[in-house]
Structures are given as C-alpha cells and as structure tokens.
Design an enzyme around this catalytic site. Sequence first.
Site, short mmCIF file in Angstrom:
data_model
loop_
_atom_site.label_atom_id
_atom_site.label_comp_id
_atom_site.label_asym_id
_atom_site.label_seq_id
_atom_site.Cartn_x
_atom_site.Cartn_y
_atom_site.Cartn_z
N LYS A 63 2.60 3.52 18.92
CA LYS A 63 2.75 4.90 18.45
C LYS A 63 2.99 5.84 19.63
O LYS A 63 3.80 6.76 19.55
CB LYS A 63 1.51 5.32 17.66
CG LYS A 63 1.36 4.51 16.37
CD LYS A 63 -0.02 4.69 15.78
CE LYS A 63 -0.22 3.84 14.54
NZ LYS A 63 -1.61 3.76 14.12
N GLU A 103 -8.33 -5.40 10.52
CA GLU A 103 -7.74 -6.67 10.08
C GLU A 103 -8.70 -7.81 10.40
O GLU A 103 -9.59 -7.66 11.25
CB GLU A 103 -6.44 -6.93 10.85
CG GLU A 103 -5.41 -5.84 10.75
CD GLU A 103 -4.73 -5.81 9.40
OE1 GLU A 103 -4.64 -6.86 8.75
OE2 GLU A 103 -4.31 -4.71 8.97
N THR A 141 0.83 -1.21 0.00
CA THR A 141 0.00 0.00 0.00
C THR A 141 0.86 1.26 0.00
O THR A 141 0.65 2.18 -0.79
CB THR A 141 -0.90 -0.01 1.26
OG1 THR A 141 -1.58 -1.26 1.29
CG2 THR A 141 -1.91 1.11 1.24
N GLU A 154 8.70 9.75 10.13
CA GLU A 154 7.49 10.58 10.27
C GLU A 154 6.20 9.77 10.09
O GLU A 154 5.21 10.00 10.79
CB GLU A 154 7.53 11.73 9.24
CG GLU A 154 6.38 12.70 9.33
CD GLU A 154 6.28 13.37 10.69
OE1 GLU A 154 7.13 14.21 11.00
OE2 GLU A 154 5.35 13.05 11.45
#
Length: 437
Positions: free
Chosen positions: A207, A192, A14, A131
Amino acid sequence: MTESLKVGVAGLGTVGAALIAQIVRERAMLAERCGRGIEVVAVCARARNKDRGVDLRKMKWFDDPIALAMAPGIDVFVELMGGAGNPAKAAVEAALASGKAVVTANKALLAKHGVRLAALAEKHKVALNFEAAVAGAIPIVRTVREEFAGNTIERIYGILNGTCNYILTRMEQEGLAFDECLKDAQRLGYAEADPSFDIEGHDTAQKLAILSSLAFGTKVDESAIYVEGISSIQPADIAAADELGYRVKLLGVAVRTAKGVEQRVHPTMVRKDSAIAQVMGVTNAVTIDPRGINPITLIGPGAGGMATAASVLSDVADVARGMRLPPFGRPVARLNGTSKAPMQRHEGGYYIRLLARDKPGTAAAIATRLAEQEISLESIVQRHPKGASEAETKSGAVPVILITYATTEDAVRKALAAVGRDRVISGRPQVIRIEKN
Ligand code: NAP
C-alpha cells in the site's frame, strides 16, 4: 438520459458481493449523481452455484475472467479477485487493451505491475482506478492525486494494516503478549491462517508503494521499501512507550529527503498526542504532510465488504461521469525512477531497550559507545518497566531504556554493535524508530 454504464465484475467474494448489493440498493441515487444509470450486466467467479447473498439471475455468468474482461457490451471491468499474478493481471490487461475502463481493489497487482498497467491504460485512453487498494474506505488515493495536485508533499505515513493495529492496541490496552493477540485476531477473522504477510509488514509495504508513487511522482516499486514487522514487539516496549508518552504503531512512511524518497515500514513510536496515535483496533489512518500546511489525517475503516465496496463504487461512478485521470497523478513518462534511500542514512530519534548486566562499568561503557557515535540522549529509564518478560526478570540484568535525540540509523547500529562486543548487555537490543508528529 445517457445510456447506463455497463459493468462486469470478476470476483464475487467479500468485496464483489457487497459491491453488487450496493449498486442495486443505490441504483436511483447513482443515476441522479452520475447522470446515467450503473448496471452490473456480467459477473465471474470460480463457484457458479455458491450463494453470495445477491441476486445474479439477470447477469451473464462467465467462468473465465479474461473472457469477461474482453466481452462486448461491457464498459467497465471491475477486478475483485486479488493476487499479483493471473488471472487478475491477464484480465486487467485484456480489459485495458480492449478499451475498457478498469476498477480494481488489488494492491498486490498495482504494487508489482502498476506502472505497466498505467501505461496500458494511457495508451488505450481508458481509466484505471484503484481507490480501494489502499486503506479500504478512506479516500486517500483521490485525496493525494487530486486534492494535493498543487502542493508539494513532504511526507505521507499511515496505519495501513488493521491486523497489526488490532494486535498492538490489545497489547497496549490489556498488557497482553503478541502471540496471544495474534491468536485472537485469527479467531475473529482479522488475521489470515498464515499471518506473516500482514505482521511482517508486506501488506503495508504494497500500500505504501502505491501511496508513495502518488505523493512523489515516482514509479511504484515495492522493492525500494525497507520492511520490518511487529513480531519482535514485547509488552515491555509497549509499557515503556506508554510511560514515556508514546504509542507503538506499525507505520508505512514515505519521506522526501535530500537523498531521494525514503520508504519504510516498521514499528514506530508516535507521540500519544498525535492524530495517528489515537487510531485503535482495525481502523486505518493516513497522514499527509504537505509543504506549508499543517498535516492532514484521514481515519476510517481499512477493510470489510461494505467499506471497500464504497471505494470501488466511487471509482465506477467516476467512470460513469466520464472522468479519466492519469492513474498515478501524472503521465507514466513523467514518473521518476525510485532510488532506495538507504536505511543506514535514516535520521530520527530512537527508542533503545537494552538488558544491561548488573556489574561495575556497564553504564559507563554504554555511555562511551553512544558518545563515540555522537548520539545524545533525551532520556534514560533504568528501572524495571511493566511488561518485562520472565526471562528478563530472571536474568538479573537491568532493563535500560534510552530515547535518543535525532541521529542516524548507522550511528545507532554501530554503537549497539560496540556495546555488544563490550559484553555489558544480555540478548539483542530492541530498537524502535520514533516518528515526529
Ligand atoms: P475474496 O473474498 O477472497 O473473493 C475473491 C473472489 O474472487 C471470489 O469470489 C472468488 O471466487 C474469485 N476468484 C478467485 N480466483 C478466481 C479465478 N481464478 N477465476 C474467477 N474468479 C476467481 O476476496 P475479497 O476480500 O473480496 O478481496 C478482493 C480484492 O479486494 C483483493 O484484491 C483484496 O486485496 C481487495 N481488498 C479487499 C478488502 C477486504 O476487506 N476484503 C479490503 C481492501 C481491498 P469464488 O467465490 O467462487 O471462490
């Protein structure tokens, strides 16, 4: 003009395919902005003959990502395969050790090995940019590391998982049950087949571990994070939150406290008038709370090929411009160890939903147990809220919703344990922490 920057991309899914398309599409603009061209010269994936919608004919193909990472003639290795283990880890290490800059979108790899990889980048004097690893297209890594280099950050929190926010938004807007929204999220490709990593909060935790390190100068440490997912959230909670002026969001929160940095992921009640409460669907958002400045919230797409590729390409452009910053904002030797601020000592307001047995003395017993722990109540709602389950309706018990003033996790847990022993409630109480704006 300086020679073009030669890029090797491992992973053509992707994000990788979208990155190559964007580099080709924006070739002229990139060359002007960076003062040199950016050119993908080599690629790697598993299936060589798969159509990826991009023309790979002029790029050298590698079956082995580690060979690509070390290949001569490549300036930047872009890792877009994913996963905390090999080949991503070994390939990134190989690239750094052979003096190549690395760009990655891999939060799992950074949450687990971020400090070691940053040390390797430092040793070889090359950039390690990531990033896209947190909140997709939102430029949050740069913002925390560079924009707030001169400010003490008191707190950073955000909606970092689009799947969870999509589910909670549908539950709120359509009054649906969790399972129904999860099935839709899977059907639409937002979740998922095994959704537990997202809905149990682990994706958010990875994160948050990265953000926390950038904001507080601590070593990235996912294991220091308290994690609780959203699968226990009932329509009754969402409806009660709505009536009381709140929304329920899965937040990752890192706060500077006197006991160290508190890092936690859990369903959270946020006031409807807060910036973060406005964030709906799969959109992500991060609020930075710097000392002496009003909080700043960045909102945007947290995933998707083009959105994520934009962040990856901004990292590649930084390398083309010759920029190199410490990956976590300071030299690795200056990153502090994280001490897990114990959740029992968390201080804040709480939403508590109890099913109170309809018998004399129940209200008094609950009030006594709360008073014993010095918990004061901001509000009590003792009516049947919208969204009560069939079992709750049939049980004959009365839903009681309590909103506390600031107290501690420990006090709430002890009070609820005592209420349970008094046998004045049915089932397990629901507890949701309230985050101040
Ligand atoms: P993806 O669509 O699953 O693509 C993964 C790519 O890696 C595929 O091209 C695959 O090859 C290749 N690959 C996997 N194992 C390999 C191996 N052993 N050797 C060589 N190639 C291998 O993944 P993605 O969604 O693009 O995500 C890439 C990274 O970006 C991950 O770290 C992810 O967490 C991060 N990210 C993604 C998004 C998003 O919206 N998708 C957002 C933020 C961050 P084949 O195609 O041949 O199978």
